[in-house]
Motif scaffolding. Structure first.
Motif, PDB file in Angstrom:
ATOM      1  N   THR A 103     100.807  36.882  72.002  1.00 24.90           N
ATOM      2  CA  THR A 103     100.141  38.110  71.554  1.00 24.90           C
ATOM      3  C   THR A 103      99.758  38.983  72.741  1.00 24.90           C
ATOM      4  OG1 THR A 103      99.231  36.980  69.621  1.00 24.90           O
ATOM      5  CG2 THR A 103      98.206  39.062  70.259  1.00 24.90           C
ATOM      6  N   ALA A 104      99.115  38.375  73.745  1.00 23.34           N
ATOM      7  CA  ALA A 104      98.696  39.137  74.928  1.00 23.34           C
ATOM      8  C   ALA A 104      99.899  39.687  75.682  1.00 23.34           C
ATOM      9  CB  ALA A 104      97.855  38.240  75.840  1.00 23.34           C
ATOM     10  N   GLY A 105     100.906  38.838  75.901  1.00 20.15           N
ATOM     11  CA  GLY A 105     102.091  39.282  76.618  1.00 20.15           C
ATOM     12  C   GLY A 105     102.871  40.336  75.852  1.00 20.15           C
ATOM     13  N   VAL A 163      94.847  40.500  82.475  1.00 19.95           N
ATOM     14  CA  VAL A 163      93.974  39.349  82.718  1.00 19.95           C
ATOM     15  C   VAL A 163      94.135  38.306  81.620  1.00 19.95           C
ATOM     16  CG1 VAL A 163      91.577  38.584  82.936  1.00 19.95           C
ATOM     17  CG2 VAL A 163      92.314  40.723  84.010  1.00 19.95           C
ATOM     18  N   SER A 164      94.081  38.743  80.348  1.00 19.35           N
ATOM     19  CA  SER A 164      94.187  37.789  79.247  1.00 19.35           C
ATOM     20  C   SER A 164      95.540  37.087  79.241  1.00 19.35           C
ATOM     21  CB  SER A 164      93.949  38.489  77.907  1.00 19.35           C
ATOM     22  OG  SER A 164      94.889  39.525  77.689  1.00 19.35           O
ATOM     23  N   THR A 165      96.603  37.809  79.577  1.00 23.90           N
ATOM     24  CA  THR A 165      97.930  37.174  79.654  1.00 23.90           C
ATOM     25  C   THR A 165      97.940  36.098  80.733  1.00 23.90           C
ATOM     26  OG1 THR A 165      99.039  39.204  78.904  1.00 23.90           O
ATOM     27  CG2 THR A 165     100.388  37.577  80.057  1.00 23.90           C
ATOM     28  N   ALA A 166      97.362  36.406  81.882  1.00 18.36           N
ATOM     29  CA  ALA A 166      97.309  35.428  82.971  1.00 18.36           C
ATOM     30  C   ALA A 166      96.428  34.238  82.602  1.00 18.36           C
ATOM     31  CB  ALA A 166      96.775  36.106  84.237  1.00 18.36           C
ATOM     32  N   VAL A 167      95.301  34.493  81.940  1.00 15.45           N
ATOM     33  CA  VAL A 167      94.387  33.409  81.543  1.00 15.45           C
ATOM     34  C   VAL A 167      95.067  32.460  80.562  1.00 15.45           C
ATOM     35  CG1 VAL A 167      92.288  32.894  80.231  1.00 15.45           C
ATOM     36  CG2 VAL A 167      92.253  34.662  81.999  1.00 15.45           C
ATOM     37  N   PHE A 168      95.731  33.018  79.545  1.00 13.59           N
ATOM     38  CA  PHE A 168      96.392  32.170  78.553  1.00 13.59           C
ATOM     39  C   PHE A 168      97.585  31.425  79.156  1.00 13.59           C
ATOM     40  CE2 PHE A 168      94.563  35.225  75.304  1.00 13.59           C
ATOM     41  CZ  PHE A 168      93.602  34.324  74.873  1.00 13.59           C
ATOM     42  N   ALA A 169      98.281  32.060  80.091  1.00 14.36           N
ATOM     43  CA  ALA A 169      99.400  31.386  80.753  1.00 14.36           C
ATOM     44  C   ALA A 169      98.895  30.187  81.557  1.00 14.36           C
ATOM     45  CB  ALA A 169     100.142  32.368  81.661  1.00 14.36           C
ATOM     46  N   CYS A 170      97.796  30.370  82.265  1.00 18.56           N
ATOM     47  CA  CYS A 170      97.214  29.263  83.036  1.00 18.56           C
ATOM     48  C   CYS A 170      96.684  28.168  82.113  1.00 18.56           C
ATOM     49  CB  CYS A 170      96.091  29.784  83.934  1.00 18.56           C
ATOM     50  SG  CYS A 170      96.640  30.849  85.293  1.00 18.56           S
ATOM     51  N   ALA A 171      96.043  28.567  81.003  1.00 15.26           N
ATOM     52  CA  ALA A 171      95.523  27.586  80.053  1.00 15.26           C
ATOM     53  C   ALA A 171      96.655  26.772  79.432  1.00 15.26           C
ATOM     54  CB  ALA A 171      94.717  28.293  78.969  1.00 15.26           C
ATOM     55  N   LEU A 172      97.757  27.442  79.091  1.00 21.08           N
ATOM     56  CA  LEU A 172      98.904  26.733  78.516  1.00 21.08           C
ATOM     57  C   LEU A 172      99.534  25.796  79.539  1.00 21.08           C
ATOM     58  CD1 LEU A 172     100.825  26.305  76.149  1.00 21.08           C
ATOM     59  CD2 LEU A 172     102.165  28.268  76.966  1.00 21.08           C
ATOM     60  N   ALA A 173      99.672  26.268  80.782  1.00 21.48           N
ATOM     61  CA  ALA A 173     100.223  25.416  81.833  1.00 21.48           C
ATOM     62  C   ALA A 173      99.326  24.198  82.058  1.00 21.48           C
ATOM     63  CB  ALA A 173     100.377  26.214  83.128  1.00 21.48           C
ATOM     64  N   GLY A 174      98.004  24.409  82.028  1.00 25.00           N
ATOM     65  CA  GLY A 174      97.079  23.296  82.183  1.00 25.00           C
ATOM     66  C   GLY A 174      97.180  22.303  81.043  1.00 25.00           C
ATOM     67  N   THR A 175      97.338  22.812  79.812  1.00 26.80           N
ATOM     68  CA  THR A 175      97.497  21.933  78.653  1.00 26.80           C
ATOM     69  C   THR A 175      98.762  21.091  78.776  1.00 26.80           C
ATOM     70  OG1 THR A 175      96.335  23.493  77.223  1.00 26.80           O
ATOM     71  CG2 THR A 175      97.754  21.875  76.139  1.00 26.80           C
ATOM     72  N   PHE A 176      99.849  21.728  79.175  1.00 26.12           N
ATOM     73  CA  PHE A 176     101.095  20.989  79.367  1.00 26.12           C
ATOM     74  C   PHE A 176     100.950  19.929  80.461  1.00 26.12           C
ATOM     75  CE2 PHE A 176     103.723  24.714  77.601  1.00 26.12           C
ATOM     76  CZ  PHE A 176     103.857  24.085  76.370  1.00 26.12           C
ATOM     77  N   ALA A 177     100.253  20.276  81.539  1.00 24.49           N
ATOM     78  CA  ALA A 177     100.073  19.332  82.645  1.00 24.49           C
ATOM     79  C   ALA A 177      99.276  18.109  82.199  1.00 24.49           C
ATOM     80  CB  ALA A 177      99.375  20.035  83.814  1.00 24.49           C
ATOM     81  N   ILE A 178      98.196  18.357  81.457  1.00 26.25           N
ATOM     82  CA  ILE A 178      97.376  17.233  80.970  1.00 26.25           C
ATOM     83  C   ILE A 178      98.161  16.412  79.952  1.00 26.25           C
ATOM     84  CG2 ILE A 178      95.266  16.620  79.730  1.00 26.25           C
ATOM     85  CD1 ILE A 178      94.033  19.206  80.856  1.00 26.25           C
ATOM     86  N   TRP A 179      98.848  17.096  79.046  1.00 27.62           N
ATOM     87  CA  TRP A 179      99.654  16.419  78.034  1.00 27.62           C
ATOM     88  C   TRP A 179     100.679  15.505  78.698  1.00 27.62           C
ATOM     89  CZ3 TRP A 179     102.737  19.604  73.777  1.00 27.62           C
ATOM     90  CH2 TRP A 179     103.406  18.718  72.938  1.00 27.62           C
TER      91      TRP A 179
END
Length: 260
Positions: free
Chosen positions: A153-155, A104-120
């Protein structure tokens, strides 16, 4: 226009992406793994207090980094080391204290990073680290860096612990993946994509290396301990950052004593 004029003196705040960059990056991720374990377990601060202390130091380092108008090696790499420790602590807190699955944490951080890149990308129309010349871009950059450490870390824990890969195979597997990315980069594959993929993977590589060196032989490590491993890697980081600083000053014709 006035805003552009105020921002124009800022030089790119990220160092040149060369072998020494990746060397210090991997060393800093190892320190993040072993240093966090040392403070939380051996010093006895616990996960919560360690994260609070390191978060405070990270905020102070980020203030220094954001106020600088150019790349200053010791400030930049101090920030990276602290981000590494905090990123490790965030993931450990979620898995150990909140008992959130590594899947779950790996998936959450992956989505958060993808969202950050998208907004950036939506705001700046680039994800290139060669153009970190405004405060807004730098904030996006450090947010992405923090998430790469948490995701790595999670992955990495998911691969080496939950999936049973182990420390030695973890170092080998993540090293091979990074080597493949390096080949793709040399062949002209998207440099921004390959950079960020390598940046994410160096986190579990460094963590696996740190665990391999520090953990006891009973758990498949070399038994060097977190203190010795952390101090050894910190010493190398300090030496390399000092060398980078000296070389940068010399290339500009500035005596090291005059550059402070």
């Amino acid at each position: 226009m006035a805003g552009e004029l105020r921002l124009s003196p800022m030089l790119n705040k990220v160092p040149e992406i060369a072998l020494i960059f990746w060397t210090i990056k991997i060393l800093s991720t190892t320190v993040g793994e072993t240093g966090a374990d040392y403070l939380a377990v051996h010093v006895g601060l616990g996960a919560t207090l360690t994260m609070a202390c390191m978060a405070g130091l990270l905020i102070a380092a980020l203030v220094l980094q954001l106020r600088a108008r150019r790349y200053i090696p010791w400030i930049y790499w101090l920030t990276v080391v602290l981000v590494s420790i905090v990123g490790t602590q965030i993931t450990d807190f979620m898995s150990d204290k909140l008992e959130i699955s590594l899947y779950v944490s790996t998936a959450v951080f992956a989505c958060a990073l993808a969202g950050t890149f998208a907004i950036w990308y939506g705001v700046e129309h680039t994800l290139s680290i060669r153009t970190i010349v405004t405060t807004r871009r730098e904030l996006f950059y450090w947010a992405a860096v923090l998430l790469t450490f948490a995701l790595g870390t999670a992955g990495g824990d998911l691969a080496t612990e939950a999936l049973g890969l182990g420390f030695q195979l973890g170092v080998l597997a993540f090293g091979v993946l990074i080597a493949f990315i390096a080949v793709f980069y040399s062949l002209g594959v998207n440099p921004v994509l390959t950079f960020w993929l390598a940046y994410i993977l160096t986190r579990p590589l460094g963590a696996s290396l740190g665990d391999l060196l520090s953990q006891s032989r009973h758990y498949g490590g070399f038994g060097l301990g977190t203190i010795q491993t952390s101090l050894a890697f910190l010493t190398v980081i300090i030496a390399l950052v000092a060398w980078v600083t000296f070389e940068g000053d010399r290339s500009k014709g500035v005596h090291p004593a005059e550059s402070s």
